[in-house]
Design an enzyme around this catalytic site. Structure first.
Site: not given
Lengths: 273, 411
Positions: A49, A60, A175
């Site tokens: 990734e 994030d 995911y």
């Protein structure tokens, strides 16, 4: 068959989970991208990734935020990343590469233009964090036309209806974000993750990878007992951050190898699926 | 004040019903956030829909707006300013007279009541200049809720007085050191807090941006501004205005005064953006005038971005307009032609600030001074029987240091 499907087929036959490192492309600099990919593959990566840095990485945690800032300071851009992947494809035509990032750089290039260039560069899948399935109509269509897999997220708070929504669109793999919060956060509860994976698998045959919060080889081993893929992000990015730029690829590879040992050790624990 | 329904309209109202059920204003708006936030947004959408339809909620909000915020705010005919300009009559909607000194409290009060209905004991907010942070800290104190405000370190340094105000009100101010260390980064950090603490936390977004339902909800809570004007203008001036002017950063005060006027085709709506040092210099925050569409902070809208789609840092003398995005409904109003958007430079805003102080004894916020500056350009081009209504969104007490510095003084 796509590189992603071929990889999961091969691993299913040997009952091993895929090891999926995440690194931010262009961290420490764009010139380091091919070397980084090479080192990750040499140290056990099955799928890579590759993060596309963005100025406002809302989902994030601090580690990957700083990686984005380093990459952007070094002049990294989306077109440059596609070129680097294309260059890397000359030496490795097998390892699936999935781009992961935010919508705006892609929209700025144009969704269809991006899909065409990504295909031409040898990109296999794309995960856009802020493209949830309900906003992804044109996106999924553009990727489909180019033969690239749209990767989607599911989380502990995803409802049954949302699992179904993702199951209808997802290709390549799904995911599963194993905890509430941002990337690099605290440790995960493997039993909770296993229960949720069972729910997801009830609705789709697409492989399910697990990421967020897998910080050591023991946790990777525990997750690899039941997940189709184990994603390691912040722990590797931390290593890159601490390294001298020219040592970054080697150190990222070294830490990835310890996770690979964890995933390998899970093979014996894994029931046939 | 006696509220009554206006009797005559120049033209019949045109229906307007945005956003659609999924939070889209044409191609703009939407829910562009990670899966990890979707459940929280769904919970909020359901809760807000229930509040919107609940007369008891609306009655409680109306009570608080009257007795705590001090609504309705007056409309004032700025006669001396109008005479000096020698054209259209300028009226000011006095949001500067609200508790905490700006329109921001209309929204924080509304969202605090939603948070209470949802049983969330902790609220978080992002802030640039600190005005929204103060308004959030104020309502949190009013209801005994924990309050955490995210603020870029650049802004913490520039706005020390507002940081202290928030602390006096019992809030925790968290300096944000990521990215450009300003408002957009504070918003990113608040989102990260929310996704991590969603079970007990309500995120009070300060402008008409963010994922659905925020642009709609923040607009609804600020729409009290325009709703009052619809009643006040006929009472005071005998009719609705020809123009409604408001400054636009994220765009909450502008949406608040524009929205009730959208169905009234005789009323021109003009948003005034921060032209900073001038559009040509690139050092500005005029997103609709000089930006292009993209996705940021959960919605598709106009953005200030570079050739790689990275978000640019903006500049304005007014911290409250210093944001690289804009509410998606403004993007829609621009494209559809229902509103137009212009820009005013730092220098023009400062000149308007001084003019309003001198002619009317009103010290406007630097944000609001942008709208006043455009009124000063526009009014002289119109006849004396024309009416320009300006949303005076806040008072300028917070800007003393900035204005003094621009005049070469230090306080």
């Amino acid at each position: 068959m796509s590189r992603i499907a071929a990889t999961f087929d091969r691993l299913r036959a040997v009952r091993r989970a895929a090891l999926v490192p995440f690194v931010t492309a262009g961290d420490p600099s764009p010139a380091h991208i091919p070397g980084m990919l090479r080192s990750l593959v040499a140290n056990g990566a099955d799928v890579i990734e590759l993060g596309v840095p963005f100025s406002d990485p809302m989902a994030d945690g601090p580690t990957i935020q700083r990686a984005s800032e380093r990459a952007l300071r070094a002049g990294t851009g989306l077109a440059m990343i596609l070129d680097a992947v294309k260059q890397y494809r000359r030496e490795d035509d097998n390892t699936p590469i999935v781009l992961m990032g935010y919508a705006n750089p892609i929209e700025h290039m144009g969704v269809a233009a991006f899909a065409g260039r990504a295909k031409e560069s040898g990109v296999d899948g794309v995960l856009v964090v802020d493209y949830p399935p309900e906003e992804s109509g044109a996106w999924v269509e553009a990727l489909g036309a180019a033969g690239i897999d749209p990767i989607f997220l599911l989380s502990p708070t995803s409802s049954q209806a949302r699992i179904d929504l993702v199951a209808r669109l997802a290709k390549g793999y799904i995911y599963y974000v194993s905890l509430k919060g941002v990337t690099g956060a605290a440790n995960i509860d493997t039993a909770d993750v296993e229960r949720m994976l069972a729910r997801i698998r009830g609705r789709t045959s697409v492989p399910v990878g697990v990421g967020f919060g897998i910080r050591d080889p023991e946790t990777a081993r525990a997750i690899a007992r039941f997940a189709d893929a184990v994603v390691i992000g912040s722990r590797i990015v931390e290593e890159i951050e601490r390294a001298e730029p020219d040592q970054a690829a080697q150190r990222a590879g070294a830490v990835l190898a310890t996770f690979r040992a964890g995933v390998d050790a899970a093979v014996g624990d894994r029931a046939s699926r | 004040m006696q509220m009554r329904v206006p009797v005559a309209e120049p033209r019949s109202p045109v229906a307007y019903d945005m956003p659609d059920a999924t939070g889209h204003f044409g191609p703009y708006g939407g829910t562009f956030v990670a899966e990890t936030l979707q459940a929280a947004l769904e919970e909020l959408r359901d809760a807000y829909a229930a509040c919107r339809a609940d007369p008891a909620f609306q009655a409680e909000l109306a009570y608080e707006l009257e007795h705590y915020v001090g609504r309705p705010s007056p409309v004032y005919h700025a006669k001396r300013l109008s005479d000096e300009l020698g054209g259209a009559q300028v009226y000011l909607k006095r949001e500067d007279l609200n508790h905490t000194g700006a329109h921001k409290v209309n929204n924080t009060m509304g969202q605090a009541l939603v948070a209470r209905r949802m049983g969330k004991p902790r609220v978080i907010a992002e802030t640039g200049a600190g005005q929204h942070g103060v308004a959030a800290a104020t309502v949190a104190a009013r209801y005994g809720m924990e309050c955490v405000v995210y603020m870029g370190t650049e802004d913490v340094a520039r706005q020390a007085q507002n940081v202290y105000r928030m602390k006096l009100l019992g809030a925790t101010v968290v300096p944000v050191t990521s990215g450009s260390r300003t408002l957009k980064d504070a918003l990113n950090e608040a989102m990260r807090d929310w996704v991590t603490n969603v079970a007990n936390t309500f995120y009070i977004i300060g402008t008409v941006a963010g994922p659905h339902p925020y642009p709609m909800m923040v607009r609804d809570f600020n729409a009290i501004v325009g709703k009052e004007c619809l009643v006040q203008m006929p009472a005071l001036a005998g009719r609705q205005p020809d123009y409604v002017l408001a400054c636009v950063g994220g765009g909450s005060n502008a949406m608040g005064i524009f929205h009730p006027y959208i169905p009234h085709p005789g009323v021109k709506l003009v948003g005034v953006e921060a032209g900073g040092l001038g559009i040509a210099t690139g050092r500005h925050a005029a997103t609709l005038s000089a930006g292009s569409p993209g996705v940021l902070h959960g919605n598709r809208t106009y953005l200030m971005q570079d050739a790689d789609g990275q978000i640019l840092e903006t500049h304005s003398i007014s911290a409250g307009l210093d944001y690289p995005g804009v509410g998606p409904e403004h993007a829609w109003l621009k494209d559809s032609g229902r509103a137009s958007y212009v820009s005013v430079t730092d220098d023009e805003a400062l000149a308007a600030f001084h003019t309003l102080c001198r002619t009317e004894g009103i010290i406007p916020a630097l944000e609001s001074s942008h709208a006043v500056a455009h009124a000063m350009r526009l009014a002289p081009t119109l006849g004396r029987d024309r009416i320009v209504l300006v949303n005076l969104s806040g008072r300028g007490d917070k800007d003393m240091h900035t204005v003094a510095k621009a005049s070469g003084l230090s306080l």
